[in-house]
Design an enzyme around this catalytic site. Structure first.
Site, short mmCIF file in Angstrom:
data_model
loop_
_atom_site.label_atom_id
_atom_site.label_comp_id
_atom_site.label_asym_id
_atom_site.label_seq_id
_atom_site.Cartn_x
_atom_site.Cartn_y
_atom_site.Cartn_z
N LYS B 47 34.57 43.96 32.75
CA LYS B 47 35.19 42.79 33.33
C LYS B 47 35.78 41.89 32.25
O LYS B 47 36.95 41.49 32.33
CB LYS B 47 34.14 42.02 34.15
CG LYS B 47 34.72 40.91 34.98
CD LYS B 47 33.67 40.26 35.88
CE LYS B 47 33.21 41.23 36.95
NZ LYS B 47 32.30 40.62 37.93
N ARG B 117 29.48 35.54 35.70
CA ARG B 117 29.45 36.90 36.26
C ARG B 117 28.92 37.88 35.21
O ARG B 117 29.24 37.76 34.03
CB ARG B 117 30.85 37.35 36.66
CG ARG B 117 31.46 36.62 37.84
CD ARG B 117 32.80 37.26 38.20
NE ARG B 117 33.36 36.67 39.39
CZ ARG B 117 34.21 35.64 39.40
NH1 ARG B 117 34.59 35.10 38.26
NH2 ARG B 117 34.66 35.16 40.54
N GLY B 126 23.62 46.30 41.83
CA GLY B 126 22.18 46.25 41.57
C GLY B 126 21.86 45.14 40.60
O GLY B 126 20.79 44.56 40.61
N MET B 128 22.60 41.33 38.89
CA MET B 128 23.10 40.06 39.37
C MET B 128 24.60 40.08 39.25
O MET B 128 25.15 40.52 38.24
CB MET B 128 22.54 38.91 38.52
CG MET B 128 22.75 37.58 39.18
SD MET B 128 22.96 36.26 38.00
CE MET B 128 24.73 36.33 37.77
N ARG B 371 40.04 46.30 37.58
CA ARG B 371 39.36 47.47 36.99
C ARG B 371 39.95 48.70 37.64
O ARG B 371 40.59 48.62 38.69
CB ARG B 371 37.85 47.40 37.25
CG ARG B 371 37.52 47.34 38.73
CD ARG B 371 36.03 47.11 38.95
NE ARG B 371 35.77 46.92 40.37
CZ ARG B 371 34.60 46.53 40.87
NH1 ARG B 371 33.58 46.28 40.05
NH2 ARG B 371 34.42 46.40 42.15
N HIS B 489 29.88 46.37 50.13
CA HIS B 489 28.96 47.17 49.32
C HIS B 489 28.90 48.60 49.81
O HIS B 489 28.96 49.56 49.03
CB HIS B 489 27.56 46.53 49.36
CG HIS B 489 26.53 47.31 48.61
ND1 HIS B 489 25.68 48.20 49.23
CD2 HIS B 489 26.24 47.34 47.29
CE1 HIS B 489 24.90 48.74 48.31
NE2 HIS B 489 25.21 48.23 47.13
N ARG B 667 23.34 92.26 37.13
CA ARG B 667 21.97 92.19 36.63
C ARG B 667 21.09 93.18 37.37
O ARG B 667 21.10 93.24 38.59
CB ARG B 667 21.42 90.78 36.82
CG ARG B 667 19.98 90.64 36.33
CD ARG B 667 19.47 89.23 36.50
NE ARG B 667 19.20 88.92 37.89
CZ ARG B 667 18.79 87.72 38.31
NH1 ARG B 667 18.62 86.74 37.46
NH2 ARG B 667 18.56 87.50 39.59
N SER B 813 24.01 86.43 28.24
CA SER B 813 24.28 85.46 29.29
C SER B 813 23.04 84.58 29.40
O SER B 813 21.94 85.06 29.65
CB SER B 813 24.56 86.18 30.61
OG SER B 813 24.73 85.23 31.63
N GLY B 815 20.42 82.55 30.93
CA GLY B 815 19.84 82.30 32.25
C GLY B 815 19.15 80.95 32.16
O GLY B 815 17.95 80.86 31.95
N THR B 816 19.95 79.90 32.30
CA THR B 816 19.41 78.57 32.00
C THR B 816 18.38 78.10 33.01
O THR B 816 17.59 77.21 32.70
CB THR B 816 20.54 77.53 31.86
OG1 THR B 816 21.41 77.67 32.97
CG2 THR B 816 21.29 77.75 30.58
N CYS B 880 24.82 81.83 33.16
CA CYS B 880 24.84 82.16 34.58
C CYS B 880 23.76 81.44 35.36
O CYS B 880 23.45 81.80 36.48
CB CYS B 880 24.72 83.67 34.78
SG CYS B 880 23.16 84.33 34.20
N TYR B 900 32.33 81.85 28.74
CA TYR B 900 32.48 81.52 30.15
C TYR B 900 31.23 80.84 30.70
O TYR B 900 30.16 80.94 30.12
CB TYR B 900 32.79 82.78 30.98
CG TYR B 900 31.66 83.77 31.04
CD1 TYR B 900 30.64 83.65 32.00
CD2 TYR B 900 31.58 84.83 30.14
CE1 TYR B 900 29.59 84.55 32.04
CE2 TYR B 900 30.54 85.73 30.18
CZ TYR B 900 29.54 85.59 31.12
OH TYR B 900 28.50 86.46 31.17
#
Lengths: 921, 921
Positions: B47, B117, B126, B128, B371, B489, B667, B813, B815-816, B880, B900
């Site tokens: 702001k 402000r 959320g 003030m 903004r 809001h 796989r 690859s 595998g997270t 993946c 990838y």
């Protein structure tokens, strides 16, 4: 990072280069001229090096030569061919033997016969071992008969030679579909033909003519099977035998053995060619195997056995039962006196207990082999300690002489030997907690507790155990499970408590409903006696008498004074040397004053892991614990926790008193809450009545708390992030106990440990609570308390953010059990279905739950150590997984530079020994 | 390795240091002298920076100053105190405002009133927000009345000020047990006292005397609640307001919001103090909020709303429903023309759609804020594409303008037209968040959260929403309000979160007490279904069937041609720009030809993960699968596998055909076998009958296969180490399918992936099988097949031995999913009991199963990438896990240099956009 395999490759290339050089010496003589010595075992193999050494120190060794391990390497790098210079060097070797023995290879008057033996750095079962009597053929056998004046002896040698050579060199072996070894079949047929009335006559009773016929039939067999005549030329025979030794280096059994013991295939084997001597020329000859001391007890006595009129392989084969070596004194006093002298010379020279082979030919002693003798744990200690006394070795060497793994053999209870003889083995499982236990079968923990309370000995027999069985396990003499491996819950707890345990005895079928178990065609009911041997894994029907080990009798039971137990004295002396050598301290994983007392008696320098949750299972505490878990508000939870506080405080008071100022690492509540709740209908109803809630309330909470993967669930510090009041109670109990004990002028040294931290902020929140409660108690009681706060490192994330964690933690303790499970993505409790196969296929070298997986888990530990020290240079580092009692893991911890390892009380001596060995190696 | 927190600390320390330096500038002016500009948002907040910027470009901004975010940081680092120099800088700021306005702070003739402000970097509901009319007291109010010649106006300002200040600064708020806001209660009572006949009179109808009485009563209320008099001194008022803004940075709602949007608490907020202008001086004044384009659709029209004779908060509060901005053209043509000019200037200067606030005081326009406007996904795409057309921005900027997370809004279902015809429209509101939503009515946020947690779809229906409703809004499918405009809001947050929203549906009457709403003569109760169309603003009774979005209709259903859908065209243009910018390819996780077809339509460049086990659940296959699992010999297992082979082959044929030569990472079987067996009695009996075995056999196998931690159990490659015949069948199916498709002149590009590898030898054994089977099929079918073999990296061990693994694997690859579970030691399925709390306590920044935990998991990934490349420089690297569709994780993968990412078909466009943004940023 360079991988191991690259390093290996380089070594290989170097060896090959050497092999192609013309100047290389491939054949090392022993005899009048001796080229080698004991230090050359890499080049000459253990056997060759020691033959050379024995020759050097004047012992009577038949002359011969060793073809080096480099030839083996060359052989495999060059499509199974030899360096060209090898033949001339071997010829020179044979010439030297001819000169020394006065015999000639293939000679028709005095033929030189040789033995060909393999000999790797370490003796290696699975490889071709020995071919005797090489050089015999239809002509030389006549010369041998004539010269020895013993026709039967000569033809017996000849038929043995054909049989051995035919088998291992020419590959005449049992074919698929055949019941017997083919040479044995020929012998059986011969006996039927020649002795139709007595076809089961002993081989040694076949006369010379029979043996001649046997030789003829053997040669026919070889021709039939191989399509070729048995080789006549001694040189052809020798080339065949040498090729067979090198070839056997790569046979399946040898490969399996090397994999099992981690021997690189690049080492290769040597070949020993040695002039034959004969223990089978008559009653003035014999062959034997002996130890310079008793390998079972370590007593300094001449120990061994021999056979009159026999070749070496007869002693080992077990066809005839040999006599104890002492008997030789009467039969051949001169040779015995010489043997005794040899025994002393060997020990004086090799400075270790020796296991040797000898042959007496017509009264003259010859030494064929010597090596360091294998021994039991008991013997290892006694020999090491006594050799120091005899000034043969230093105390540092003594420490290195006792295999750490064998140490707990001397702590385990033992079966009464006489009693065992009359008892049937009904099953075999995995030896999971060494020692002997006997007791009445109890199929559930409550029953076990109940029966034990009546003073009965109990054996807890379960399909598998869980934390709910803990009380029963404590009450039982031993634990027997039908499922689960050596790292199952049962095994783990057994080791922790020093309980005898056999697990995974899969032949046993258990029917809980019928309160029976079925095995070996028999039915046993609850209350019947069984006995288990946790050292062998054997299960016996009925009661078998046992006794505590002497060391336990001295240290724990105090029923024996040190002075009355020489074996304790030896043990104590060894432990004392260990502590002087060690860099690592050894702490213990202990949860009760009793356990702590035991561990301190075993030399623990503090507690490395006190699992506070174990305290919640005893007596009424579990009810308060359950009330806490079932509470539906923070207030109700706090009320239940208030009931637990005095119990925990009392435990800590007891523990601090036993420790007398030694440090105590106390871990806050770790397991998921559902482990504390009953899961079965009847027990749920019972609990509901007891604490006055609806059974549905309990069932609902059980369901609510159910987890798919509890190991990765709501446990460790995650519990006290959600329920900080649990941690608060525990911390308060610790500090209030500390104050009480301090007031009695006993020092306390608590180290509060936060489990399962992965995120620095998790730890910070907990540490803040510790400091706050410590300050509160300090203020209330007007007493200062010194303490540390630290964390377990047991999830991989913690290792990579160890620098951030160390900013908050004053110590790290590696929880290698969980760190292994998470790093490998492998549940300890579920790995039984594939881990054995993984070992067989050599995917893993060792069980990663027994020995730290150095390449994987170890690297993460290294990272954590490095990062941890980067932000707190004096951070205290330890390990409190089960690995803390495993010698190779202890060595790894030493290498990492940790301050201490921690293990179960009964493993403390093992770890002290391993720590000393790591420091000395 | 330097940790992030260290880095953070350093920053923090620097800030603190700065804070203590006298030279630091904490107050930045805007007005005749302007210190800041748009680029200083980190220091001045969004702001403050934009107020400065608007001043610079000549827009009419009332003068003021900004207190920097560094003061906020200082405030929290120093126990909520300020740098000492701040006061003098603020005084200088006030002096500058006084000079420019000709008014004086606290002056009794021409008092300067100010607005205070908050202003963080990003606007943050959320916190003030605003206090208006600061500087009023019993004396200055008289001056204002006199000067404005409008007594009612002055006292209205004063009572508003006390109400706002009392609430947010002095904390006079609803107490537990109270039904209404206390100031509102005072107003209600006053109305009863003053207007007994008409107690429901509007606030604006209370006359000046009534307002004077109200001020008195308000002051009494404050005194009663706080024990102190309402502050009289303008400076005291200002200090209180500034403190309240900084304090609100750490209130619960602000913390929740920051957690949701991953805003670090270290950023802090700025405070803006600005001379008041008044939209409430009479009918020639007004306040409004406007957008330079339609934020819901993106259409280039002037969009906004205003209220005559009102202060700014009246527009947002939703008490009166404002008029559309177009209406201003008639009422105040001059001001409107000026506004239109401002609109053009703003877009030209900021080159983005602007959301701005204005006030017209006595016909003169003032700008109070601008903004970048929040917009829906649909609008974001249209605006970005059209601004490129208008040459306002480049295509690269356009790509960066569309939040990747919002992209799936345009893929979200819309109402089915046919279904709509039979459904009653019961109300119409403002279309504030496009899309279709249907769900059960919930009238408060807690209830909405609760019902949604049970898996029910929920519609949050409120008179109006406030920041307290945030959690309920997150949980709901859509939001419906009875009051408030497009800048309320509800509308704001809905656009931000991509929620479907209809606001200001004023026909709806809501009775919170009776849990009911009344509309169109009908009564709906909590739990009843309603449906809303956030694109049209219509509200429907009951549940309404939904249909695919236009883009899905074009790409997947092909029921719409591209030409007929401008929104598809915009989408396609954007995707095209993305692919030109991206370094990362986007593959898909797909297991059936259908899914593959969809993914390719969405622009997937291949399959990153084909989970072969998903194929086993369809139709009869599951029976053959179960037969295989129940087999008691390898032969029986092979027989069952033979039945599965044709099914798998057929699936692969279908998949390869859809791919038309794009690569397919397949796989091999991954989950533990027990996942395929029934676990309940009746289903076990059914299966037993079907395949002709005893139910006990199945129960026994189920028990045998039971695992304590299946996630860490016998699964992945561990299955085919023990049962290699399973892998053989799958590999054969792949290659046989490849041959069949190749023969139809369609290229195939299989990449066979071995799951759960931790040990190099595990992989080697599997790779050997792949090559063997490939050779077999090649020979049988006389066709060559090109393929790759690689592995998942999904346990931490694999990351630290990645160099050894890469010697065998042609691709990795990540595998997270599993790598996160194992690295954190945290089960995704069990983390619900603590992870929400972890986010709230800021232990984790994001859900690690949604966004890659870069500090922990990410570091292990880095290690794996480095080691993998060290032994195979051209190794193909991808990911993946589910993270492949998460924009921040995609950015991380880009940074790691992967080839990838792979995600579910419907996330492919999101990932393509995220990949492009990562490459451009």
């Amino acid at each position: 990072m360079t991988s191991k395999s690259t390093a290996k490759k380089t070594t290989k290339r170097k060896a090959v280069k050497k092999g192609s050089s013309k100047a290389t010496k491939y054949v090392y003589l022993f005899g009048k001229k001796t080229d080698g010595n004991a230090k050359m075992r890499n080049l000459l193999g253990g056997k060759g090096a020691n033959l050379a050494e024995m020759t050097r120190i004047g012992l009577p060794v038949p002359p011969g030569f060793t073809i080096t391990t480099e030839v083996c390497t060359y052989f495999y790098d060059h499509k199974r061919t030899y360096p060209t210079v090898l033949q001339s060097q071997m010829e020179a070797g044979i010439r030297a033997m001819e000169k020394e023995t006065g015999r000639k290879f293939g000679d028709l008057k005095k033929p030189l016969l040789v033995a060909v033996r393999s000999g790797a750095r370490d003796s290696m079962p699975g490889m071709m071992d020995t071919i005797l009597n090489l050089g015999l053929n239809d002509d030389t056998v006549l010369a041998l008969a004539k010269q020895s004046n013993n026709e039967r002896f000569a033809w017996d040698c000849y038929r043995r030679f054909i049989q051995m050579y035919g088998d291992v060199v020419l590959g005449v072996q049992t074919l698929p579909g055949e019941d017997h070894e083919p040479f044995e079949t020929v012998i059986e047929e011969l006996k039927k033909d020649l002795y139709p009335k007595n076809p089961h006559i002993e081989d040694s009773k076949i006369d010379a003519d029979g043996l001649k016929e046997l030789v003829a039939r053997f040669k026919n067999l070889v021709k039939k099977r191989t399509g070729k005549d048995f080789p006549v030329s001694p040189w052809d025979q020798l080339h065949g035998a040498v090729g067979a030794v090198f070839g056997s280096w790569m046979n399946d059994r040898a490969i399996v053995y090397r994999q099992k013991y981690g021997i690189p295939s690049e080492w290769g084997t040597a070949v020993n060619v040695q002039a034959m001597v004969f223990g089978n020329t008559g009653t003035n000859s014999s062959s034997g195997v002996a130890f310079t001391r008793d390998p079972a007890t370590g007593e300094k006595v001449f120990y061994g056995e021999f056979l009159i009129n026999a070749q070496g392989e007869d002693v080992v084969a077990g066809v005839r039962t040999p006599d104890p070596v002492a008997k030789l004194k009467k039969i051949m006093p001169k040779a015995y006196a010489e043997l005794e002298k040899v025994r002393r010379t060997l020990e004086k020279h090799f400075k270790d207990m020796q296991d040797f082979e000898f042959t007496i030919e017509d009264g003259k002693l010859y030494m064929l082999q010597t090596r360091n003798g294998k021994r039991t744990g008991m013997a290892a200690i006694r020999i090491a300690v006594e050799m120091v006394k005899e000034r043969l070795i230093s105390s540092a060497t003594a420490v290195q002489r006792v295999p750490a793994d064998q140490l707990d053999q001397v702590l385990a209870p033992i079966f009464d030997r006489a009693a065992l003889k009359n008892t049937a083995v009904i099953a075999k499982g995995l030896p999971a907690g060494p020692g002997a236990a006997t007791g009445r079968i109890c199929l559930n923990a409550d029953r076990a507790t109940e029966i034990a309370a009546k003073g009965e000995r109990v054996l807890l027999v379960r399909i598998e155990t869980s934390p709910e069985d803990l009380r029963g396990m404590i009450a039982a003499e031993g634990i027997l499970t039908a499922r689960g491996g050596v790292s199952s819950h049962a095994a783990l707890v057994a080791r922790q408590m020093g309980k005898v345990c056999v697990c995974g005895a899969s032949e046993i079928q258990i029917d809980y409903n019928k309160k029976s178990l079925y095995v070996d065609g028999k039915t046993f009911r609850e209350g019947d006696f069984l006995s288990i041997d946790g050292t062998s894994g054997l299960v016996y029907a009925g009661e078998v008498k046992t006794a505590a080990s002497e060391i336990i009798q001295v240290l724990i039971e105090k029923s024996l004074t040190p002075a009355k137990s020489p074996s304790y004295q030896n043990f104590a002396k060894l432990m004392n040397w260990c502590d002087k050598a060690s860099k690592l301290q050894v702490r213990t994983n202990a949860d009760s004053p009793d356990q702590v007392g035991n561990a301190v008696a075993f030399g623990a320098s503090g507690i490395g892991l006190c699992r506070t949750e174990h305290m919640f299972f005893e007596g009424d505490r579990i009810d308060a614990m359950r009330e806490m878990i079932l509470a539906d508000s923070t207030e109700a939870r706090k009320a239940a926790l208030k009931k637990l506080l005095p119990y925990q405080r009392k435990d800590f008071v007891g523990i601090f008193k036993e420790l007398k100022g030694l440090p105590a690492t106390i871990r806050l509540l770790d397991p998921p809450l559902h482990e504390f709740l009953p899961h079965e209908g009847s027990m749920i109803r019972e609990l509901a009545e007891k604490i006055g809630v609806k059974p549905e309330t309990i069932s609902h909470r059980v369901t609510e708390l159910h987890e798919f993967n509890p190991m990765l669930g709501h446990r460790g510090c995650r519990l006290s992030i959600i329920y900080p009041e649990i941690a608060e109670m525990q911390i308060r109990a610790i500090f209030e106990a500390a104050v009480l004990v301090q007031k009695k002028k006993i020092k306390v040294n608590p180290e509060i440990m936060i489990p399962l931290v992965g995120f620095p902020k998790e730890l910070q929140i907990q540490v803040d609570i510790v400091h706050r409660v410590a300050a509160e108690v300090s203020k209330e009681k007007k007493t200062k308390i010194k303490y540390l706060v630290g964390t377990m490192i047991e999830v991989p994330r913690a290792t990579v953010v160890a620098d951030e964690i160390a900013e908050i933690a004053e110590f790290f303790s590696f929880g290698t059990n969980d760190l292994t499970q998470t790093t490998l993505g492998m549940s300890r409790d579920d790995s039984g279905s594939f881990l054995p196969q993984y070992k067989e296929l050599e995917i893993v070298k060792d069980n990663p739950f027994a020995s730290i997986d150095e390449t994987g888990v170890g690297r993460l530990m290294e990272t954590a150590v490095k990062l941890g020290r980067s932000s707190r240079s004096d951070i205290k580092l330890g390990i409190c997984g089960e690995h803390g009692g495993d010698p190779s893991s202890v060595a790894f911890c030493h290498k990492l530079g940790l301050s201490y390892v921690s293990c179960s009380p009964f493993r403390v001596p093992v770890a002290r020994l391993a720590a000393a060995q790591a420091a000395l190696s």
